[in-house]
Motif scaffolding. Structure first.
Motif, mmCIF file in Angstrom:
data_model
loop_
_atom_site.group_PDB
_atom_site.id
_atom_site.type_symbol
_atom_site.label_atom_id
_atom_site.label_comp_id
_atom_site.label_asym_id
_atom_site.label_seq_id
_atom_site.Cartn_x
_atom_site.Cartn_y
_atom_site.Cartn_z
ATOM 1 N N SER A 19 -0.050 -9.627 1.830
ATOM 2 C CA SER A 19 1.379 -9.893 1.702
ATOM 3 C C SER A 19 1.655 -11.169 0.924
ATOM 4 O O SER A 19 2.590 -11.240 0.127
ATOM 5 C CB SER A 19 2.031 -9.995 3.090
ATOM 6 N N ALA A 20 0.828 -12.188 1.134
ATOM 7 C CA ALA A 20 1.060 -13.484 0.495
ATOM 8 C C ALA A 20 0.736 -13.471 -0.995
ATOM 9 O O ALA A 20 1.413 -14.141 -1.785
ATOM 10 C CB ALA A 20 0.233 -14.560 1.189
ATOM 11 N N LEU A 21 -0.268 -12.703 -1.409
ATOM 12 C CA LEU A 21 -0.699 -12.713 -2.806
ATOM 13 C C LEU A 21 -0.136 -11.552 -3.613
ATOM 14 O O LEU A 21 0.276 -11.734 -4.761
ATOM 15 C CB LEU A 21 -2.232 -12.702 -2.883
ATOM 16 N N VAL A 22 -0.113 -10.359 -3.037
ATOM 17 C CA VAL A 22 0.415 -9.201 -3.759
ATOM 18 C C VAL A 22 1.941 -9.255 -3.805
ATOM 19 O O VAL A 22 2.553 -9.071 -4.858
ATOM 20 C CB VAL A 22 -0.061 -7.887 -3.108
ATOM 21 N N PHE A 23 2.560 -9.497 -2.661
ATOM 22 C CA PHE A 23 4.013 -9.649 -2.557
ATOM 23 C C PHE A 23 4.750 -8.509 -3.257
ATOM 24 O O PHE A 23 5.596 -8.707 -4.119
ATOM 25 C CB PHE A 23 4.429 -10.998 -3.154
ATOM 26 N N ALA A 24 4.398 -7.288 -2.877
ATOM 27 C CA ALA A 24 5.045 -6.091 -3.436
ATOM 28 C C ALA A 24 4.996 -5.014 -2.367
ATOM 29 O O ALA A 24 3.964 -4.373 -2.179
ATOM 30 C CB ALA A 24 4.343 -5.639 -4.708
ATOM 31 N N GLY A 25 6.112 -4.840 -1.667
ATOM 32 C CA GLY A 25 6.124 -3.960 -0.508
ATOM 33 C C GLY A 25 5.680 -2.548 -0.800
ATOM 34 O O GLY A 25 4.813 -1.994 -0.115
ATOM 35 N N ALA A 26 6.251 -1.939 -1.844
ATOM 36 C CA ALA A 26 5.896 -0.561 -2.165
ATOM 37 C C ALA A 26 4.421 -0.447 -2.529
ATOM 38 O O ALA A 26 3.730 0.473 -2.084
ATOM 39 C CB ALA A 26 6.767 -0.053 -3.315
ATOM 40 N N ALA A 27 3.934 -1.387 -3.336
ATOM 41 C CA ALA A 27 2.529 -1.364 -3.743
ATOM 42 C C ALA A 27 1.606 -1.540 -2.542
ATOM 43 O O ALA A 27 0.570 -0.877 -2.435
ATOM 44 C CB ALA A 27 2.260 -2.448 -4.777
ATOM 45 N N GLN A 28 1.986 -2.431 -1.623
ATOM 46 C CA GLN A 28 1.166 -2.651 -0.430
ATOM 47 C C GLN A 28 1.107 -1.407 0.439
ATOM 48 O O GLN A 28 0.023 -0.986 0.872
ATOM 49 C CB GLN A 28 1.731 -3.816 0.385
ATOM 50 N N LEU A 29 2.252 -0.799 0.708
ATOM 51 C CA LEU A 29 2.284 0.371 1.581
ATOM 52 C C LEU A 29 1.525 1.543 0.967
ATOM 53 O O LEU A 29 0.782 2.250 1.654
ATOM 54 C CB LEU A 29 3.725 0.765 1.866
ATOM 55 N N VAL A 30 1.724 1.765 -0.332
ATOM 56 C CA VAL A 30 1.032 2.866 -0.998
ATOM 57 C C VAL A 30 -0.470 2.618 -1.018
ATOM 58 O O VAL A 30 -1.273 3.524 -0.756
ATOM 59 C CB VAL A 30 1.574 3.060 -2.424
ATOM 60 N N THR A 31 -0.866 1.379 -1.326
ATOM 61 C CA THR A 31 -2.290 1.043 -1.354
ATOM 62 C C THR A 31 -2.934 1.271 0.005
ATOM 63 O O THR A 31 -4.003 1.887 0.115
ATOM 64 C CB THR A 31 -2.488 -0.426 -1.772
ATOM 65 N N LEU A 32 -2.280 0.796 1.058
ATOM 66 C CA LEU A 32 -2.829 0.966 2.401
ATOM 67 C C LEU A 32 -2.882 2.438 2.798
ATOM 68 O O LEU A 32 -3.847 2.890 3.416
ATOM 69 C CB LEU A 32 -1.985 0.181 3.398
ATOM 70 N N GLY A 33 -1.836 3.183 2.428
ATOM 71 C CA GLY A 33 -1.840 4.615 2.724
ATOM 72 C C GLY A 33 -2.965 5.341 2.019
ATOM 73 O O GLY A 33 -3.633 6.206 2.612
ATOM 74 N N LEU A 34 -3.199 4.985 0.755
ATOM 75 C CA LEU A 34 -4.284 5.621 0.000
ATOM 76 C C LEU A 34 -5.650 5.218 0.537
ATOM 77 O O LEU A 34 -6.574 6.036 0.574
ATOM 78 C CB LEU A 34 -4.164 5.244 -1.483
ATOM 79 N N VAL A 35 -5.777 3.963 0.948
ATOM 80 C CA VAL A 35 -7.051 3.506 1.529
ATOM 81 C C VAL A 35 -7.357 4.289 2.797
ATOM 82 O O VAL A 35 -8.484 4.757 3.006
ATOM 83 C CB VAL A 35 -6.993 1.993 1.833
ATOM 84 N N MET A 36 -6.346 4.466 3.651
ATOM 85 C CA MET A 36 -6.553 5.201 4.901
ATOM 86 C C MET A 36 -6.821 6.680 4.667
ATOM 87 O O MET A 36 -7.457 7.334 5.491
ATOM 88 C CB MET A 36 -5.342 5.013 5.824
ATOM 89 N N SER A 37 -6.338 7.207 3.532
ATOM 90 C CA SER A 37 -6.566 8.621 3.231
ATOM 91 C C SER A 37 -7.881 8.844 2.490
ATOM 92 O O SER A 37 -8.249 9.983 2.193
ATOM 93 C CB SER A 37 -5.412 9.179 2.393
ATOM 94 N N GLY A 38 -8.578 7.745 2.160
ATOM 95 C CA GLY A 38 -9.876 7.856 1.506
ATOM 96 C C GLY A 38 -9.819 7.991 0.001
ATOM 97 O O GLY A 38 -10.793 8.417 -0.623
ATOM 98 N N ALA A 39 -8.692 7.610 -0.628
ATOM 99 C CA ALA A 39 -8.561 7.705 -2.087
ATOM 100 C C ALA A 39 -9.501 6.713 -2.771
ATOM 101 O O ALA A 39 -9.823 5.650 -2.220
ATOM 102 C CB ALA A 39 -7.112 7.439 -2.503
ATOM 103 N N ASN A 40 -9.931 7.064 -3.977
ATOM 104 C CA ASN A 40 -10.836 6.172 -4.705
ATOM 105 C C ASN A 40 -10.056 5.062 -5.403
ATOM 106 O O ASN A 40 -8.828 5.091 -5.501
ATOM 107 C CB ASN A 40 -11.672 6.955 -5.724
#
Length: 247
Positions: free
Chosen positions: A64-85
């Protein structure tokens, strides 16, 4: 709005500078305050999702402190949890955040004349919310530097605090997802997008993006939001161009 040395590079200092600067700082904080309230559930969701994705405390806060982009953070975390490359994550995040290029180009004529010590923080703090307040739709008279940095800085501090709250809550409140905190994402972008819809072509592009995103999501198409967004933009641009040709 009264201008001062920060908003006009090279301008001579004057006796009213401190009052003008503090007035702009107060205005920036007050104008950003409603956006901070709207993004509270969003920040909590981002923090809690970081914990659910298995990130340790320092990485969760750093995201949150370095990326500071809500949509990007949520999408990234969602993709990580779904196993995306990694490639899928990078491409998706790139397209989701491309609007920041448009924001930067809109404010370029004004910001490029500022000293580097002002350009860097404005660039880092330039979110959807700050652009909505920046006067970017009329770039000839943008907000002052004090206003932009105060508004963006206040939003940044609130975002990190809300994310930290989400991190703490994720360890104490099970299954935060059932509270549907992600609705704040929709509410926030509605307040940003609606005032910017000033033509029929833009309105039709927004409607197309909304309808297409729901249809693609219904059929579980990967990258539905990106496809819908790009389709809406191209459709809106095409309509606008055809209208100019007719006129």
């Amino acid at each position: 709005m009264e201008k001062h040395a920060l908003s006009q590079p090279g301008a001579a200092p004057n006796a009213s500078l401190p009052d003008s600067r503090w007035r702009d700082i107060r205005a920036g904080v007050l104008d950003m305050f409603p956006f901070c309230l709207a993004v509270l559930p969003w920040g909590i969701l981002a923090g809690s999702m970081a914990v659910q994705a298995g990130l340790p405390l320092w990485q969760s806060i750093g995201l949150s402190a370095l990326v500071f982009a809500g949509a990007a953070q949520l999408v990234t975390l969602g993709l990580v949890m779904s196993g995306a490359n990694v490639v899928t994550i990078l491409i998706t995040v790139f397209f989701i955040t491309t609007q920041h290029i448009i924001y930067a180009l809109t404010l370029r004529d004004y910001v490029s004349r500022l000293a580097l010590r002002y350009r860097l923080p404005i660039g880092f703090l330039l979110t959807d919310e700050l652009f909505a307040l920046s006067g970017g739709k009329s770039a000839q008279q943008p907000r002052s530097v004090s206003y932009l940095i105060a508004a963006g800085g206040f939003f940044y501090v609130c975002w990190v605090i809300f994310s930290l709250a989400g991190i703490v809550m994720a360890t104490r409140i099970p299954d935060l997802a059932r509270y549907h905190l992600d609705f704040s994402i929709i509410a926030t972008f509605i307040t940003i997008v609606v005032p910017m819809v000033r033509s029929i072509s833009t309105l039709l592009g927004v409607v197309l993006s909304l309808a297409l995103s729901m249809v693609l999501a219904l059929f579980h198409v990967e990258g539905a939001v990106v496809i819908a967004g790009l389709s809406g933009m191209f459709f809106s641009a095409l309509l606008s161009r055809r209208r100019e040709d007719v006129l």
